[in-house]
Motif scaffolding. Structure first.
Motif, PDB file in Angstrom:
ATOM      1  N   ASN A 224       0.809  -1.217   0.000  1.00  0.00           N
ATOM      2  CA  ASN A 224       0.000   0.000   0.000  1.00  0.00           C
ATOM      3  C   ASN A 224       0.843   1.268   0.000  1.00  0.00           C
ATOM      4  N   GLY A 225       1.878   1.291   0.821  1.00  0.00           N
ATOM      5  CA  GLY A 225       2.719   2.486   0.893  1.00  0.00           C
ATOM      6  C   GLY A 225       3.415   2.775  -0.415  1.00  0.00           C
ATOM      7  N   GLY A 226       3.958   1.750  -1.048  1.00  0.00           N
ATOM      8  CA  GLY A 226       4.650   1.940  -2.320  1.00  0.00           C
ATOM      9  C   GLY A 226       3.741   2.412  -3.431  1.00  0.00           C
ATOM     10  N   SER A 227       2.448   2.142  -3.311  1.00  0.00           N
ATOM     11  CA  SER A 227       1.504   2.549  -4.347  1.00  0.00           C
ATOM     12  C   SER A 227       1.285   4.054  -4.390  1.00  0.00           C
ATOM     13  N   GLN A 228       1.800   4.770  -3.394  1.00  0.00           N
ATOM     14  CA  GLN A 228       1.796   6.236  -3.475  1.00  0.00           C
ATOM     15  C   GLN A 228       2.758   6.711  -4.563  1.00  0.00           C
ATOM     16  N   LEU A 229       3.736   5.862  -4.893  1.00  0.00           N
ATOM     17  CA  LEU A 229       4.679   6.042  -6.007  1.00  0.00           C
ATOM     18  C   LEU A 229       5.786   7.049  -5.743  1.00  0.00           C
ATOM     19  N   MET A 230       5.617   7.935  -4.809  1.00  0.00           N
ATOM     20  CA  MET A 230       6.635   8.938  -4.510  1.00  0.00           C
ATOM     21  C   MET A 230       6.713   9.171  -3.009  1.00  0.00           C
ATOM     22  N   VAL A 231       7.877   9.602  -2.553  1.00  0.00           N
ATOM     23  CA  VAL A 231       8.049   9.921  -1.137  1.00  0.00           C
ATOM     24  C   VAL A 231       8.984  11.113  -0.946  1.00  0.00           C
ATOM     25  N   SER A 232       9.339  11.785  -2.050  1.00  0.00           N
ATOM     26  CA  SER A 232      10.435  12.759  -2.024  1.00  0.00           C
ATOM     27  C   SER A 232       9.998  14.201  -1.790  1.00  0.00           C
ATOM     28  N   ASP A 233       8.748  14.422  -1.414  1.00  0.00           N
ATOM     29  CA  ASP A 233       8.345  15.773  -1.044  1.00  0.00           C
ATOM     30  C   ASP A 233       7.398  15.705   0.141  1.00  0.00           C
ATOM     31  N   PHE A 234       7.042  16.850   0.668  1.00  0.00           N
ATOM     32  CA  PHE A 234       6.249  16.911   1.894  1.00  0.00           C
ATOM     33  C   PHE A 234       4.908  16.202   1.737  1.00  0.00           C
ATOM     34  N   GLU A 235       4.196  16.503   0.664  1.00  0.00           N
ATOM     35  CA  GLU A 235       2.854  15.954   0.466  1.00  0.00           C
ATOM     36  C   GLU A 235       2.872  14.439   0.352  1.00  0.00           C
ATOM     37  N   ASN A 236       3.781  13.902  -0.452  1.00  0.00           N
ATOM     38  CA  ASN A 236       3.826  12.464  -0.658  1.00  0.00           C
ATOM     39  C   ASN A 236       4.348  11.722   0.565  1.00  0.00           C
ATOM     40  N   ALA A 237       5.338  12.284   1.234  1.00  0.00           N
ATOM     41  CA  ALA A 237       5.860  11.646   2.445  1.00  0.00           C
ATOM     42  C   ALA A 237       4.783  11.583   3.529  1.00  0.00           C
ATOM     43  N   THR A 238       4.018  12.643   3.661  1.00  0.00           N
ATOM     44  CA  THR A 238       2.913  12.663   4.623  1.00  0.00           C
ATOM     45  C   THR A 238       1.854  11.626   4.251  1.00  0.00           C
ATOM     46  N   ALA A 239       1.586  11.517   2.955  1.00  0.00           N
ATOM     47  CA  ALA A 239       0.598  10.540   2.483  1.00  0.00           C
ATOM     48  C   ALA A 239       1.035   9.119   2.802  1.00  0.00           C
ATOM     49  N   VAL A 240       2.308   8.807   2.619  1.00  0.00           N
ATOM     50  CA  VAL A 240       2.804   7.456   2.915  1.00  0.00           C
ATOM     51  C   VAL A 240       2.616   7.138   4.395  1.00  0.00           C
ATOM     52  N   GLY A 241       2.873   8.125   5.251  1.00  0.00           N
ATOM     53  CA  GLY A 241       2.646   7.924   6.682  1.00  0.00           C
ATOM     54  C   GLY A 241       1.190   7.611   6.991  1.00  0.00           C
ATOM     55  N   GLN A 242       0.279   8.329   6.349  1.00  0.00           N
ATOM     56  CA  GLN A 242      -1.150   8.077   6.533  1.00  0.00           C
ATOM     57  C   GLN A 242      -1.533   6.683   6.041  1.00  0.00           C
ATOM     58  N   ILE A 243      -0.952   6.284   4.919  1.00  0.00           N
ATOM     59  CA  ILE A 243      -1.243   4.956   4.358  1.00  0.00           C
ATOM     60  C   ILE A 243      -0.780   3.851   5.306  1.00  0.00           C
ATOM     61  N   PHE A 244       0.409   3.992   5.851  1.00  0.00           N
ATOM     62  CA  PHE A 244       0.905   3.003   6.809  1.00  0.00           C
ATOM     63  C   PHE A 244      -0.034   2.908   8.014  1.00  0.00           C
TER      64      PHE A 244
END
Length: 409
Positions: A224-244
């Motif tokens: 699920n986390g990898g499906s965000q596809l990106m983690v290199s900016d504030f918005e995407n990194a925050t989204a990955v945390g929410q997904i986890f």
């Protein structure tokens, strides 16, 4: 070198690494499926189910590389029904967020997951080589076609269908293929009586089944986390945390709900149902692990945890024999996950979700039924009654998983 170029390269490296590590977590789910299924089948079929799991993973990686990925992603037009079947993997372009090779690796472990769902449902009575032939066809053609219609930008994507990490595209698809096989295969000997009796066939190793579930739970963070596809900016990194957070919350709620449903219904804490409850929560939240609030994620997991218990019992009542509960966990709860997406995601509609679910099921179930039927009419799909009685480890593999339990004459 300009600062903007350096930042761009760093983001490219970080997102590529994120993709690769997420893919590695999903690859580890192959071990989870293997352990779960090994624990839930009888000891005489353990080596054979492990052989299926490692071979299906190897087959999926090969067929998806040679054929499947090209069908699903490469050089396809938007909104189409038929893929163009482009060149192998494609050409890296300047400005891409991550390497295409990392994208392929992340995608190939998903197709292996879909096929892993099938192995448990048809366990203990299907011929090894028929299963492996089907594995090649599903991973090379059947899965990539519906993958193109959805994640590949095909007509379901254009219709507004939303499936963030694959409740339908991966899990329900695998369950649909499994259901087609089970219907043609029939139940295990001794599972159902002539007057409708249902006889439990306990698994051989509950510690292995529990280990497998924990491995799957762990790997799901990459799924699920990898499906965000990106983690290199504030918005995407925050989204990955929410997904986890949401992924973990749904799994926990599914396990707890299944526990209480079993206790209130039968007065016992059925471990196998608790394990499937956790997996049901994971499957259901996979359709959208980002949009729901944490409490909403708990609700999704809780409903799935109850749903899977009643689904497993319901399939038994209509004599659909699924040794590990895969059709219920991945199929019924995958469908449930798709349908509840609009409750938390305003961009999704119930109509588009239902359309996507129906198309995925109809395609995968129908195509799989044809392939299973051809295999049944040619090489056969079911082992002989003698082989089933003695166990498939001896006949297919020649190796006992637990040789100390076998008497030596």
């Amino acid at each position: 070198m300009e600062l903007s170029t350096t930042v761009s390269e760093l983001r490219y490296a970080l997102d590529t690494f994120f993709f690769l590590m997420s893919g590695a977590l999903v690859m580890w789910m192959a071990a989870g499926f293997a352990m779960l299924e090994a624990g839930l089948v009888r000891s005489k079929n353990t080596t054979e189910i492990l052989t299926k799991n490692i071979c299906l993973y190897a087959i999926a990686c090969t067929t998806y590389l040679v054929v499947g990925y090209n069908i699903m992603y490469v050089d396809n037009g938007s909104g189409g029904f038929f893929p163009s079947i482009g060149t192998l993997i494609g050409t890296q372009a300047e400005g891409d967020d991550h390497s295409l090779e990392s994208d392929f690796f992340f995608q190939v472990v998903f197709v292996a997951t879909a096929m892993s769902v099938v192995s448990g449902a048809v366990a203990e009575r299907m011929k090894l080589w028929s299963f492996l032939i089907f594995s090649a066809i599903l991973t090379a053609f059947i899965y990539p076609m519906e993958g193109y219609w959805t994640w590949g930008g095909g007509f379901l994507s254009e219709a507004g269908f939303s499936d963030f990490a694959g409740s339908g595209i991966v899990h329900m698809a695998g369950a649909s293929a499994a259901l087609a096989g089970v219907l043609l295969l029939g139940a295990r000997k001794g599972k159902y009586g002539k007057k409708g009796q249902i006889y439990p066939i306990p698994g051989s190793n509950m510690p292995l089944a529990t280990l497998g579930t924990f491995i799957l739970w762990f790997g799901w963070f990459g799924f699920n986390g990898g499906s965000q596809l990106m983690v290199s900016d504030f918005e995407n990194a925050t989204a990955v945390g929410q997904i986890f957070l949401n992924t973990n919350a749904a799994a926990a709620a599914g396990a707890i709900t299944a526990l209480f449903v079993c206790k209130s219904t039968w007065g016992k804490a059925d471990l196998t149902m608790v394990l499937n409850g956790a997996l049901a929560g994971l499957v259901a939240i996979t359709a959208d692990p980002l949009s729901p609030s944490p409490l909403a994620a708990v609700s999704v997991g809780a409903v799935a945890g109850a749903l899977v218990v009643f689904s497993i019992v319901g399939f038994d009542k209509i004599k659909i024999d699924d040794p590990v509960g895969a059709i219920s966990v991945h199929g019924v709860c995958g469908f449930f996950g798709l349908i509840v997406v609009p409750l938390s995601n305003s961009d999704a509609t119930f109509g588009a979700q239902l359309l996507g679910a129906v198309v995925i099921f109809a395609w995968v179930f129908g195509a799989s039924l044809v392939v299973w039927a051809v295999l049944k009419a040619t090489v056969g799909i079911r082992v002989t009654e003698e082989e089933e009685l003695e166990g498939m480890d001896v006949h297919d593999c020649g190796i006992d998983a637990y040789p100390e339990f076998v008497s030596v004459k």
